[in-house]
Design a protein around this motif. Structure first.
Motif, PDB file in Angstrom:
ATOM      1  N   ALA A  52       0.859  -1.190   0.000  1.00  0.00           N
ATOM      2  CA  ALA A  52       0.000   0.000   0.000  1.00  0.00           C
ATOM      3  C   ALA A  52       0.891   1.233   0.000  1.00  0.00           C
ATOM      4  O   ALA A  52       1.952   1.242   0.621  1.00  0.00           O
ATOM      5  N   LEU A  53       0.474   2.241  -0.737  1.00  0.00           N
ATOM      6  CA  LEU A  53       1.237   3.499  -0.778  1.00  0.00           C
ATOM      7  C   LEU A  53       0.252   4.657  -0.783  1.00  0.00           C
ATOM      8  O   LEU A  53      -0.665   4.685  -1.611  1.00  0.00           O
ATOM      9  N   HIS A  54       0.418   5.583   0.130  1.00  0.00           N
ATOM     10  CA  HIS A  54      -0.427   6.786   0.101  1.00  0.00           C
ATOM     11  C   HIS A  54       0.280   7.929   0.791  1.00  0.00           C
ATOM     12  O   HIS A  54       1.414   7.789   1.278  1.00  0.00           O
ATOM     13  N   GLY A  55      -0.408   9.063   0.829  1.00  0.00           N
ATOM     14  CA  GLY A  55       0.226  10.301   1.266  1.00  0.00           C
ATOM     15  C   GLY A  55       0.676  10.336   2.710  1.00  0.00           C
ATOM     16  O   GLY A  55       1.435  11.225   3.104  1.00  0.00           O
ATOM     17  N   ALA A  56       0.232   9.377   3.532  1.00  0.00           N
ATOM     18  CA  ALA A  56       0.637   9.414   4.939  1.00  0.00           C
ATOM     19  C   ALA A  56       2.044   8.855   5.139  1.00  0.00           C
ATOM     20  O   ALA A  56       2.655   9.058   6.172  1.00  0.00           O
ATOM     21  N   PHE A  57       2.557   8.142   4.137  1.00  0.00           N
ATOM     22  CA  PHE A  57       3.898   7.577   4.285  1.00  0.00           C
ATOM     23  C   PHE A  57       4.963   8.646   4.099  1.00  0.00           C
ATOM     24  O   PHE A  57       4.783   9.594   3.346  1.00  0.00           O
ATOM     25  N   GLU A  58       6.110   8.421   4.732  1.00  0.00           N
ATOM     26  CA  GLU A  58       7.259   9.310   4.558  1.00  0.00           C
ATOM     27  C   GLU A  58       7.797   9.164   3.138  1.00  0.00           C
ATOM     28  O   GLU A  58       7.725   8.085   2.542  1.00  0.00           O
ATOM     29  N   GLY A  59       8.403  10.249   2.642  1.00  0.00           N
ATOM     30  CA  GLY A  59       8.912  10.277   1.267  1.00  0.00           C
ATOM     31  C   GLY A  59       9.757   9.080   0.881  1.00  0.00           C
ATOM     32  O   GLY A  59       9.497   8.422  -0.118  1.00  0.00           O
ATOM     33  N   GLN A  60      10.764   8.766   1.700  1.00  0.00           N
ATOM     34  CA  GLN A  60      11.704   7.705   1.295  1.00  0.00           C
ATOM     35  C   GLN A  60      11.032   6.340   1.298  1.00  0.00           C
ATOM     36  O   GLN A  60      11.343   5.483   0.475  1.00  0.00           O
ATOM     37  N   ASN A  61      10.111   6.175   2.222  1.00  0.00           N
ATOM     38  CA  ASN A  61       9.338   4.946   2.280  1.00  0.00           C
ATOM     39  C   ASN A  61       8.500   4.804   1.002  1.00  0.00           C
ATOM     40  O   ASN A  61       8.409   3.730   0.388  1.00  0.00           O
ATOM     41  N   ARG A  62       7.901   5.921   0.584  1.00  0.00           N
ATOM     42  CA  ARG A  62       7.110   5.937  -0.648  1.00  0.00           C
ATOM     43  C   ARG A  62       7.981   5.589  -1.841  1.00  0.00           C
ATOM     44  O   ARG A  62       7.579   4.815  -2.717  1.00  0.00           O
ATOM     45  N   ASP A  63       9.182   6.154  -1.871  1.00  0.00           N
ATOM     46  CA  ASP A  63      10.086   5.872  -2.993  1.00  0.00           C
ATOM     47  C   ASP A  63      10.391   4.381  -3.059  1.00  0.00           C
ATOM     48  O   ASP A  63      10.363   3.771  -4.134  1.00  0.00           O
ATOM     49  N   ALA A  64      10.684   3.792  -1.886  1.00  0.00           N
ATOM     50  CA  ALA A  64      11.046   2.364  -1.862  1.00  0.00           C
ATOM     51  C   ALA A  64       9.862   1.510  -2.307  1.00  0.00           C
ATOM     52  O   ALA A  64      10.020   0.548  -3.073  1.00  0.00           O
ATOM     53  N   LEU A  65       8.658   1.868  -1.850  1.00  0.00           N
ATOM     54  CA  LEU A  65       7.465   1.100  -2.228  1.00  0.00           C
ATOM     55  C   LEU A  65       7.236   1.140  -3.736  1.00  0.00           C
ATOM     56  O   LEU A  65       6.948   0.118  -4.372  1.00  0.00           O
ATOM     57  N   LEU A  66       7.380   2.335  -4.311  1.00  0.00           N
ATOM     58  CA  LEU A  66       7.143   2.441  -5.752  1.00  0.00           C
ATOM     59  C   LEU A  66       8.255   1.742  -6.529  1.00  0.00           C
ATOM     60  O   LEU A  66       7.991   1.103  -7.556  1.00  0.00           O
ATOM     61  N   VAL A  73       1.053  -6.087  -6.674  1.00  0.00           N
ATOM     62  CA  VAL A  73      -0.263  -5.492  -6.441  1.00  0.00           C
ATOM     63  C   VAL A  73      -0.081  -4.284  -5.527  1.00  0.00           C
ATOM     64  O   VAL A  73       0.455  -4.410  -4.423  1.00  0.00           O
ATOM     65  N   LEU A  74      -0.488  -3.135  -6.010  1.00  0.00           N
ATOM     66  CA  LEU A  74      -0.306  -1.902  -5.255  1.00  0.00           C
ATOM     67  C   LEU A  74      -1.664  -1.290  -4.933  1.00  0.00           C
ATOM     68  O   LEU A  74      -2.459  -1.035  -5.840  1.00  0.00           O
ATOM     69  N   ILE A  75      -1.906  -1.088  -3.647  1.00  0.00           N
ATOM     70  CA  ILE A  75      -3.152  -0.446  -3.231  1.00  0.00           C
ATOM     71  C   ILE A  75      -2.825   1.012  -2.956  1.00  0.00           C
ATOM     72  O   ILE A  75      -1.902   1.312  -2.189  1.00  0.00           O
ATOM     73  N   THR A  76      -3.544   1.919  -3.586  1.00  0.00           N
ATOM     74  CA  THR A  76      -3.176   3.320  -3.418  1.00  0.00           C
ATOM     75  C   THR A  76      -4.404   4.229  -3.512  1.00  0.00           C
ATOM     76  O   THR A  76      -5.511   3.769  -3.785  1.00  0.00           O
ATOM     77  N   THR A  77      -4.145   5.504  -3.264  1.00  0.00           N
ATOM     78  CA  THR A  77      -5.198   6.521  -3.358  1.00  0.00           C
ATOM     79  C   THR A  77      -4.955   7.337  -4.615  1.00  0.00           C
ATOM     80  O   THR A  77      -4.076   7.020  -5.404  1.00  0.00           O
ATOM     81  N   ASN A  78      -5.667   8.455  -4.731  1.00  0.00           N
ATOM     82  CA  ASN A  78      -5.478   9.286  -5.919  1.00  0.00           C
ATOM     83  C   ASN A  78      -4.078   9.872  -6.026  1.00  0.00           C
ATOM     84  O   ASN A  78      -3.733  10.454  -7.048  1.00  0.00           O
ATOM     85  N   VAL A  79      -3.281   9.724  -4.985  1.00  0.00           N
ATOM     86  CA  VAL A  79      -1.932  10.286  -5.042  1.00  0.00           C
ATOM     87  C   VAL A  79      -1.150   9.706  -6.220  1.00  0.00           C
ATOM     88  O   VAL A  79      -0.298  10.373  -6.802  1.00  0.00           O
ATOM     89  N   LEU A  80      -1.481   8.473  -6.630  1.00  0.00           N
ATOM     90  CA  LEU A  80      -0.783   7.885  -7.777  1.00  0.00           C
ATOM     91  C   LEU A  80      -1.689   7.776  -9.010  1.00  0.00           C
ATOM     92  O   LEU A  80      -1.394   7.022  -9.932  1.00  0.00           O
ATOM     93  N   ALA A  81      -2.792   8.537  -9.006  1.00  0.00           N
ATOM     94  CA  ALA A  81      -3.726   8.408 -10.131  1.00  0.00           C
ATOM     95  C   ALA A  81      -3.131   8.950 -11.427  1.00  0.00           C
ATOM     96  O   ALA A  81      -3.497   8.530 -12.517  1.00  0.00           O
TER      97      ALA A  81
END
Ligand SMILES: Nc1ncnc2c1ncn2[C@@H]1O[C@H](COP(=O)(O)OP(=O)(O)OP(=O)(O)O)[C@@H](O)[C@H]1O
Length: 464
Positions: free
Chosen positions: A326-340, A350-358
């Motif tokens: 899962a990746l969304h805006g509540a995660f810290e930047g570097q964590n988001r980078d690693a997830l993506l 399989v990635l669960i996300t919000t509109n942040v990656l729309a």
């Protein structure tokens, strides 16, 4: 679509949910067939839009430096896509003219504006910022930075820097000829005098309708612009330009050349759009789990409305033995980078996300997009969000590939919202039923297991 009138779910209870919008601050196997045309509006009406000067059939015809052409070769870009063919000659010609350009998701807009930046920067001044590219999310800014670096890999002295949280040191500030950032961070850097904008020649805004529309970012982009040289060339790009934003875009980028699509030409034909008629809200999760096997044939993105539902679905799916991120805006930047990065490399599928990656995210292996919640906007999230629907499903079917989107409906509200979206774009959605799993599997597999786009589909053409 089936009648869902009798299925009305209870409103959600509890605390206000955290909703992300996309505004916080590879090579291709696609065949290029430019079978369809676009509407080109030239700022200077004395010019002739049909003139060969305003359209190129090959990258070589653009007369770009060899180093840039070598970069295109290294990316295996053999032929320009329609947007590249039509927009590039207009954007790189002198005197510099503004551009408002629209083309469907996955048709190569990024390379169009990146090539313009590379063509315009003076590499003799590698640390002097000359082109600024703004994007709505850190993920998209990083992705664009990567495209500049890859196409520009043979350009000696090229320095590209990301102006996103955590990337610019306070000691050195911005020291690059091309800067890719999110508006809030860019604004901060300029205010703190860590970013010298005095010699910027080019401002590019990707996902421009979103960037100019939303209160926060719209204001920020306008403020950034007031600090830039008055003669700067402005390029605005998006797959969608709703009328009200388009009017504002014309003020923001005055006297621009324009490339526009007709309303009904906005959808990408390589994406088979389906919907799943779920019995009720609570059973959407079970349907999702049943789909899991199909979701892992390629990679999939599941879009949900709130950060809480992203976390909750991830928790439940993992507890049920499925491997998801899962990746969304509540995660810290570097964590988001690693997830993506994990998702891009296929380590997670399989990635669960919000509109942040729309918007904008380009991962060619994505063969399925699930709208677990139909995108809504406006006060009380009461209006279907047509643009976000198009951007979300556009995470698959990139550059001539095929893909499937499945939108979950479970009550009258979601059904009507999806019907509105379908009518808005003139789409025929294929209905899937959770009661006939064999048929569902067949519908989906028929598409994602076929490696080619349908023969009647001209991939990568504007207006296909
Ligand atoms: N001329 C080309 N030849 C081959 N592949 C290309 C070409 N131009 C772009 N591509 C590839 O097409 C894919 C989609 O391009 P890009 O991400 O720029 O789409 P986009 O139009 O910006 O989409 P979105 O609206 O979703 O942001 C990328 O993987 C890119 O590398």
């Amino acid at each position: 679509m089936a009648d869902l009138a009798s299925r009305i779910s209870k409103p959600e209870e509890g605390a206000a949910p955290q909703v992300d919008d996309p505004t916080e601050g590879a090579n291709s196997v696609g065949i290029v067939e430019n079978a369809y045309d676009v509407e080109v509006k030239l700022a200077d009406l004395q010019n002739d839009a049909e003139s060969p000067l305003f359209s190129v059939q090959s990258f070589e015809q653009l007369g770009l430096p060899k180093a840039i052409n070598d970069g295109l070769l290294a990316m295996n870009f053999k032929k320009p896509s329609k947007i590249q063919e039509r927009a590039l000659p207009l954007m790189i010609s002198d005197p510099p003219t503004n551009m408002i350009a629209q083309s469907q998701s996955g048709t190569g807009k990024t390379a169009a504006f990146v090539l313009t930046c590379l063509a315009r920067v003076d590499l003799a001044k590698p640390q002097q910022p000359q082109a600024l590219l703004l994007a709505p999310s850190r993920e998209l800014a990083r992705q664009i930075q990567g495209v500049v670096q890859t196409i520009g890999q043979f350009c000696e002295n090229l320095i590209v820097q990301a102006a996103i949280p955590g990337e610019v040191s306070r000691e050195t500030g911005v020291r690059a000829s091309i800067v890719v950032g999110t508006p809030g961070t860019v604004m901060d850097l300029i205010r703190r005098r860590q970013f010298d904008v005095s010699q910027l020649k080019l401002l590019v805004i990707d996902e421009a309708d979103n960037m100019l529309d939303q209160q926060g970012l719209g204001e920020q982009c306008v403020r950034v612009k007031t600090l830039l040289p008055k003669t700067i060339q402005i390029l605005l790009f998006s797959a969608t330009f709703p009328d009200n934003v388009h009017r504002f875009a014309q003020q923001f980028a005055p006297k621009a050349n324009e490339i526009k699509l007709r309303h009904t030409e906005l959808t990408v034909k390589g994406i088979s759009q389906m919907y799943m008629d779920c019995p009720d809200e609570g059973q959407k999760y079970d349907v999702l789990c049943k789909l899991y096997g199909l979701m892992t044939i390629g990679s999939s993105v599941i879009f949900v409305r709130t950060r809480e539902s992203a976390n909750e679905i991830q928790r439940r799916m993992e507890a049920d033995g499925h491997k998801v991120s899962a990746l969304h805006g509540a995660f810290e930047g570097q964590n988001r980078d690693a997830l993506l990065d994990d998702f891009r490399s296929g380590r997670s599928k399989v990635l669960i996300t919000t509109n942040v990656l729309a918007r904008g995210i380009d991962v060619s292996s994505v063969s399925m997009v699930i709208n677990y919640d139909i995108p809504m906007k406006g006060p009380g999230a009461g209006v279907p969000d047509y643009e976000t629907y198009l951007h979300r499903i556009g995470r698959t079917g990139r550059f001539g590939r095929v893909g499937v989107s499945i939108s979950f409906v479970c009550d009258r509200r979601s059904y009507e919202a999806l019907s509105d979206i379908a009518n808005h774009y003139g789409i025929d959605l294929v209905q899937l039923s959770p009661d006939d799993w064999d048929l569902t599997e067949k519908h989906v597999q028929d598409v994602i297991k076929s490696s080619r786009a349908r023969p009647d589909y001209a991939p990568n053409a504007l207006g296909n």
